[in-house]
Design an enzyme around this catalytic site. Structure first.
Site, PDB file in Angstrom:
ATOM      1  N   ASP A  26     -14.366 -44.362 -39.214  1.00 17.96           N
ATOM      2  CA  ASP A  26     -13.640 -45.084 -40.282  1.00 17.96           C
ATOM      3  C   ASP A  26     -12.181 -45.528 -39.934  1.00 17.96           C
ATOM      4  OD1 ASP A  26     -13.524 -45.991 -42.923  1.00 17.96           O
ATOM      5  OD2 ASP A  26     -12.915 -44.332 -43.716  1.00 17.96           O
ATOM      6  N   ASN A  74     -21.718 -50.689 -47.419  1.00 23.87           N
ATOM      7  CA  ASN A  74     -21.151 -51.806 -46.677  1.00 23.87           C
ATOM      8  C   ASN A  74     -21.507 -53.253 -46.861  1.00 23.87           C
ATOM      9  OD1 ASN A  74     -20.472 -49.541 -44.015  1.00 23.87           O
ATOM     10  ND2 ASN A  74     -19.130 -49.838 -45.616  1.00 23.87           N
TER      11      ASN A  74
HETATM   12  C1  IPE Z   1     -18.048 -44.835 -44.052  1.00 25.77           C
HETATM   13  O1  IPE Z   1     -17.029 -45.834 -44.163  1.00 25.77           O
HETATM   14  C2  IPE Z   1     -19.071 -45.683 -43.510  1.00 25.77           C
HETATM   15  C3  IPE Z   1     -19.169 -45.908 -42.125  1.00 25.77           C
HETATM   16  C4  IPE Z   1     -18.283 -45.519 -41.579  1.00 25.77           C
HETATM   17  C5  IPE Z   1     -20.189 -46.735 -41.682  1.00 25.77           C
HETATM   18  P1  IPE Z   1     -16.480 -46.663 -45.445  1.00 25.77           P
HETATM   19  O2  IPE Z   1     -15.327 -47.217 -45.054  1.00 25.77           O
HETATM   20  O3  IPE Z   1     -17.717 -47.642 -45.898  1.00 25.77           O
HETATM   21  O4  IPE Z   1     -16.410 -45.655 -46.546  1.00 25.77           O
HETATM   22  P2  IPE Z   1     -15.557 -45.529 -47.959  1.00 25.77           P
HETATM   23  O5  IPE Z   1     -15.963 -46.807 -48.834  1.00 25.77           O
HETATM   24  O6  IPE Z   1     -14.014 -45.693 -47.612  1.00 25.77           O
HETATM   25  O7  IPE Z   1     -15.860 -44.424 -48.861  1.00 25.77           O
HETATM   26  C1  IPE Z   2     -15.374 -48.408 -40.439  1.00 31.50           C
HETATM   27  O1  IPE Z   2     -14.121 -48.935 -40.608  1.00 31.50           O
HETATM   28  C2  IPE Z   2     -16.550 -49.363 -40.053  1.00 31.50           C
HETATM   29  C3  IPE Z   2     -17.131 -49.606 -41.275  1.00 31.50           C
HETATM   30  C4  IPE Z   2     -17.339 -49.084 -42.298  1.00 31.50           C
HETATM   31  C5  IPE Z   2     -18.305 -50.506 -40.773  1.00 31.50           C
HETATM   32  P1  IPE Z   2     -13.707 -49.824 -42.021  1.00 31.50           P
HETATM   33  O2  IPE Z   2     -14.100 -51.231 -41.939  1.00 31.50           O
HETATM   34  O3  IPE Z   2     -14.271 -48.956 -43.145  1.00 31.50           O
HETATM   35  O4  IPE Z   2     -12.076 -49.521 -41.916  1.00 31.50           O
HETATM   36  P2  IPE Z   2     -11.123 -49.463 -43.069  1.00 31.50           P
HETATM   37  O5  IPE Z   2     -11.581 -48.048 -43.621  1.00 31.50           O
HETATM   38  O6  IPE Z   2     -11.199 -50.451 -44.016  1.00 31.50           O
HETATM   39  O7  IPE Z   2      -9.773 -49.381 -42.483  1.00 31.50           O
HETATM   40 MG    MG Z   3     -13.475 -47.576 -44.370  1.00 26.49          MG
END
Ligand code: IPE
Ligand code: IPE
Ligand code: MG
Length: 240
Positions: A26, A74
């Site tokens: 993340d 997502n």
């Molecule tokens: C968790 O990250 C999913 C992945 C790393 C693929 P998210 O960014 O989607 O999680 P939330 O929305 O902050 O809980």
């Molecule tokens: C994790 O990084 C990757 C996926 C969930 C696909 P994020 O895209 O959630 O990055 P933040 O949490 O918005 O910084």
């Molecule tokens: Mg995230």
């Protein structure tokens, strides 16, 4: 993966590594935003980091790693971000499939793969087929994966089977059949939640949270996390 020189820190005991490490990657978006870049540049940097960290994990001798790459939630994101993520995964698999095979690394995907774009599922199938007999290490990617969907899907299959199941029977119906439960789960970016990841399998996993954004998470951070894992006392409900 080259025969590279992952530095091994003194405090890490290589005989007590987790057998299955899982990583909730993340913070790609915030990593990019902090640098004035579009979010997709964060995903690109995050993807490059999968390569580096996989090499480090391989050099340490951990047998299995699972990367959470795309959740069932997502899909709520803008289409161009989603397309960007899928293109990165597809290109990554096409670029590295030969290298994984050479290194004897098996690559696996789990999640609702049939709902992904065809060019992506094709790249996934190619690398899974190519590396299916590899033995040295297994790298799993959870893509279009959600723990609740996985459990619901298994329950529906069980109902169709019309037979009461024990744990083994139920686990056979999960995407992760044949995989050991993760011993250690790392989540980057400072969020202290599991966001629908491996809800059933994480019942007794050790959890580790770090504020570092995924693209910046490096070998040193990995080993710092593993040293922390080695200090834990896993009791599984027992008293010792
Ligand atoms: C968790 O990250 C999913 C992945 C790393 C693929 P998210 O960014 O989607 O999680 P939330 O929305 O902050 O809980
Ligand atoms: C994790 O990084 C990757 C996926 C969930 C696909 P994020 O895209 O959630 O990055 P933040 O949490 O918005 O910084
Ligand atoms: Mg995230």
């Amino acid at each position: 993966m080259n025969n590279s020189s992952t530095k091994i820190y003194r405090k890490l005991d290589l005989s007590r590594l987790p057998k299955h490490l899982a990583i909730i990657m993340d913070g790609n978006g915030r990593w990019a935003t902090k640098r004035g870049l579009p979010r997709n540049m964060g995903h690109k940097a995050g993807c490059e980091n999968i390569k580096r960290i996989t090499q480090n994990i391989y050099d340490l001798g951990i047998e299995m790693v699972t990367f959470f790459a795309f959740s069932t939630e997502n899909w709520k994101r803008p289409k161009d971000e989603i397309d960007g993520i899928f293109n990165l995964i597809r290109d990554y698999m096409n670029e590295y499939k030969d290298e994984y095979l050479e290194k004897d690394v098996k690559v696996m995907f789990f999640g609702e793969l049939k709902d992904l774009p065809q060019d992506l599922t094709k790249a996934m199938e190619d690398i899974m087929e190519k590396t299916k007999n590899c033995k040295k290490m297994t790298v799993n990617f959870a893509v279009n994966y959600g723990g609740r969907s996985e459990i619901l899907r298994a329950v529906n299959k069980a109902i169709k089977g019309r037979k009461e199941l024990d744990f083994n029977g139920f686990e056979e119906l999960l995407y992760t059949r044949n995989l050991p439960d993760p011993d250690f789960v790392i989540r980057t970016s400072g969020e202290m939640r599991i966001s629908n990841f491996m809800l059933y399998q994480m019942a007794y996993s050790e959890l580790y949270f770090t504020k570092t954004y995924w693209p910046s998470f490096n070998n040193k951070d990995l080993q710092h996390a593993l040293i922390n894992f080695q200090k834990r006392k896993r009791r599984f409900g027992n008293i010792k």
